[in-house]
Design an enzyme around this catalytic site. Structure first.
Site, PDB file in Angstrom:
ATOM      1  N   ASP A 149      41.001  31.283  50.979  1.00 52.92           N
ATOM      2  CA  ASP A 149      40.211  32.166  50.139  1.00 52.92           C
ATOM      3  C   ASP A 149      40.664  31.944  48.685  1.00 52.92           C
ATOM      4  O   ASP A 149      41.533  31.128  48.393  1.00 52.92           O
ATOM      5  CB  ASP A 149      40.338  33.620  50.594  1.00 52.92           C
TER       6      ASP A 149
HETATM    7  C1  BGC Z   1      36.247  36.581  49.019  1.00 54.38           C
HETATM    8  C2  BGC Z   1      35.551  35.698  50.035  1.00 54.38           C
HETATM    9  C3  BGC Z   1      34.562  34.794  49.356  1.00 54.38           C
HETATM   10  C4  BGC Z   1      35.268  34.028  48.262  1.00 54.38           C
HETATM   11  C5  BGC Z   1      34.377  33.049  47.553  1.00 54.38           C
HETATM   12  C6  BGC Z   1      36.752  35.824  47.828  1.00 54.38           C
HETATM   13  O1  BGC Z   1      37.209  36.666  46.825  1.00 54.38           O
HETATM   14  O2  BGC Z   1      37.325  37.237  49.655  1.00 54.38           O
HETATM   15  O3  BGC Z   1      34.911  36.488  51.017  1.00 54.38           O
HETATM   16  O4  BGC Z   1      33.974  33.931  50.308  1.00 54.38           O
HETATM   17  O5  BGC Z   1      35.785  34.946  47.318  1.00 54.38           O
HETATM   18  O6  BGC Z   1      33.499  33.676  46.700  1.00 54.38           O
END
Ligand code: BGC
Length: 725
Positions: free
Chosen positions: A283
């Site tokens: 993430d």
């Molecule tokens: C979130 C994810 C997301 C990623 C990309 C993160 O902050 O936890 O769910 O896919 O950002 O945008």
């Protein structure tokens, strides 16, 4: 398959790998956000790429993946132009011509495409208990995502919603792992196997993200491995079985171990036990965070090594080349073997190949013009089915000529119906909503005899309470639309699950006028409504039903649509009693250690609550046998009848309870569900097959076990008992 789940890959993938330098391999393991290669964009809806930054990323650093939008949605052509430019560079001007894998958070519809179709969030979809509908919704998302040229979706969220304070609760399919697994897999199939073509789905966020002890986003989960395996792992197992393409990792920690640093969860379990073979992506900035936030690595280089050794394949860095530099150096020093890179790069390239990107770097748009009307119809159907009628003293459905007072912060808000991740990350920009997105007050005005609208209260501040009360006193019925305005991730952290005081004051004051009051709750999690719930004539849980939610709510209030949603979670009554439907007996003991009284199981609403304008009765529950051998499947058949005078949809929910077990048994567990639609008077036999997997629990050694002994099976008020020999 090798122990870490690697496989050889196709000849094309192997031939590429054979030619790749270490830098090129690490590039394939690196993912940047769009903002890192974009210029300041002159017009909303399009993006202007910064040629220098793009070249540095793709040609010099060999970056293999890009994600995200800027601060709002792009038009279809805005997306396609950006994708064409990126892929032209990647395929024509790099040594190996490998296309970029672009990923996007389309978590409830095509939420980063201007005018994209928006569905209820997963929590609302869960209330439908309808796998076919969830699959159709995902097919629509896939078609629109591909039409923009985007091949990879960071969805579905498979975190199980067992902590209602958590600001991403609405992204979950509720508190039952069975629902998350089945509906999540329906979403995986819809994305990957729909008629428009394949969009790679991502099971996220592996693992244990959704249960922070304090409720704060990315805060520690204090869960034992047995509990994780019981409640949080199963949806990921089901999604792997459904063929999910990718997995994204939980940014948080479990019992002191950040999951990005966990070889146990990322390799031993995900690869070794679940047999997942696709790429695992981190993430946002989560490798750097092993150093800066979690502090399990003394510097960023140690963090890169830790995460790679744990089992990640791609780093969402998302805006720098630190990971790239450090991993190249680690290989040069011999600290990370190059074969370790090969395993990850093979997975990334194999996914690119499966998506057809080597042949068509920007997926072809659907040959026909996009079926906007068809997509909207599915979204409206999903919004309707997601609504849960919790109480109704007979005030609903409303009479056509009713004079309504409409008040509350959600009444004239579109963003409080779409919620987070709607045309922007936080979802708070009304200007991004398409013209066919309406407000509740507009929809009610189109149906009622008369509507007087007074805001009454903001989401957190008092506004014109007295005017709202006066309007309510003049009306036949008051509709009070309360809840939460859009938020996403940590921006939605709260310290108190209770609905803010100005909203509760408004509801109390309106109820006190004596005018029958309908509460509509538009919210991402069950905010506590103590002191107002009992005085309301009806309560409709709308959740965040999407941009067509206003119409769906009005249709239900006026009876044009018969509500059929059932709560996929437990709605607490008190802020400090977050006991779930599948609690243990000891969680219900009162002060005198009796399973009743003030300490008992006492939520405001239970999982499965949900009324209709017709009535359903269960006539009998028959079991195929009174005793089964461990491993034999048992049929449980119940007859459900529509005993009212309207057609209606109804989700039949089956629970089981073990009498005794070596691990304290749950008071009940949801083990089956099936949605039926019945005409007045019609009866239907619904058969559930209870196989070993739906009866076992996770034993003390962490392995699933089906122990001999007695079980109760419960559907509505009917119960039957059998034994496993
Ligand atoms: C979130 C994810 C997301 C990623 C990309 C993160 O902050 O936890 O769910 O896919 O950002 O945008």
């Amino acid at each position: 398959m090798s122990p870490d789940g690697g496989s050889r890959g196709s000849e094309r993938v192997q031939a590429l790998l054979d030619r790749m330098s270490v830098e090129e391999k690490v590039g394939q393991m690196t993912q940047l956000t769009l903002g890192a290669v974009a210029a300041d964009s002159p017009r909303r809806g399009t993006v202007e790429l910064d040629a220098g930054k793009l070249r540095e990323a793709i040609v010099e650093r060999h970056v293999g993946s890009i994600l995200n939008t800027l601060d709002g949605p792009l038009t279809l052509s805005g997306w396609r132009n950006a994708l064409e430019e990126i892929q032209a560079l990647a395929t024509a001007e790099t040594r190996l011509g490998i296309p970029v894998l672009y990923g996007i958070d389309h978590v409830h519809g095509a939420n980063y495409i201007a005018g994209g179709t928006i569905f209820p969030h997963n929590l609302g979809l869960a209330a439908t208990f309808d796998e076919a509908l969830v699959r159709r919704a995902a097919e629509v998302t896939a078609a629109e995502t591909l039409a923009a040229g985007l091949p990879w979706d960071f969805a579905p969220v498979l975190d199980v919603g067992r902590q209602p304070l958590w600001p991403r609760y609405y992204e979950t399919f509720g508190e039952a792992e069975l629902v998350a697994g089945r509906l999540g897999s329906a979403a995986v199939r819809g994305l990957q196997e729909g008629p428009a073509g394949r969009v790679a789905a991502t099971a996220k966020h592996y693992l244990g993200y959704s249960a922070p002890a304090t409720g704060r986003d990315r805060a520690p989960a204090l869960l034992g491995r047995r509990t994780i395996r019981e409640h949080f792992l199963p949806p990921f197992r089901t999604a792997v079985e459904a063929g999910v393409s990718a997995v994204m990792v939980n940014s948080g920690e479990i019992d002191g171990e950040p999951v990005h640093a966990s070889r146990y969860w990322l390799t031993d379990v995900l690869r070794g036990e679940l047999g997942f073979r696709g790429p695992v992506v981190t993430d946002w900035a989560d490798i750097a965070f092993l150093h800066t936030r979690h502090r399990v690595a003394p510097d960023r280089k140690a963090a890169a090594r830790l995460a790679v050794e744990a089992g990640i394949d791609m780093a969402m860095t998302p805006d720098n080349f630190d990971f790239h530099d450090h991993l190249v150096a680690l290989v040069a020093e011999g600290a990370v073997p190059e074969t370790r890179l090969d395993a990850s790069v093979r997975r990334v390239l194999t996914l690119k190949e499966r998506l057809g990107l080597f042949d068509r770097p920007v997926p072809e748009p659907a040959r026909e013009a996009p079926d906007v009307a068809g997509a909207r119809a599915v979204a409206l159907e999903a919004s309707r089915a997601s609504l849960v009628l919790l109480t109704n003293d007979g005030v609903l459905p409303l009479a056509r000529d009713a004079k309504l007072a409409v008040t509350g912060p959600a009444a004239a808000s579109r963003t409080a119906l779409g919620g987070g991740w709607t045309y922007s990350w936080q979802g708070g920009s009304d200007a991004d909503y398409p013209p066919d997105a309406t407000t509740l007050v507009a929809e009610l005005a189109g149906r009622a005899g008369a509507v007087e609208h007074v805001e009454g209260a903001g989401f957190t501040a008092e506004v014109d309470l007295d005017a709202a009360v006066a309007a309510a006193a003049r009306a036949d019925v008051a509709v009070v639309a309360l809840g939460e305005d859009a938020y996403a991730e940590w921006a939605g952290d709260i310290k108190d699950l209770t609905l803010p005081a100005p909203q509760l004051r408004l509801a109390r004051a309106v109820i006190a006028t004596g005018t029958p009051t309908v509460l509509v709750l538009a919210q991402g999690r069950p905010r506590i409504i103590r002191g107002v719930a009992d005085g309301a004539a009806a309560i409709l849980h709308a959740g965040w039903p999407g941009v067509h939610g206003a119409r769906a709510i009005a249709e239900v209030l006026f009876g044009d649509v018969n509500p059929s949603g059932r709560l996929p979670f437990t709605y607490p009554r008190h802020p400090n009693d977050l006991t779930l439907h599948d609690h243990k007996r000891t969680e219900t003991f009162g002060p005198r250690l009796e399973p009743r009284g003030p300490g008992g199981y006492d939520p405001r609403f239970q999982l499965g609550d949900g009324l209709s304008y017709t009535t359903f009765e269960y006539e009998e529950l028959r079991l195929g046998a009174e005793e089964v051998a461990a491993g034999d499947a048992l049929a449980a058949t119940v007859t459900v009848r529509n005993t009212g005078d309207r057609a209606g949809g109804h989700a039949v929910l089956l629970f089981t309870r073990r009498h005794y077990a070596s691990v304290t048994p749950h008071v009940r567990r949801l083990r089956g569900f099936r949605k039926v639609v019945l005409e007045p008077g019609e009866a239907r036999e619904v058969t559930f097959i209870l196989d070993a997997r739906s009866l076992e629990h996770v034993g003390r050694d962490g392995e699933p076990v089906l122990e001999a002994g007695a079980f109760d099976v419960m559907v509505g008020g009917v119960t039957a008992t059998f034994r496993v020999a």
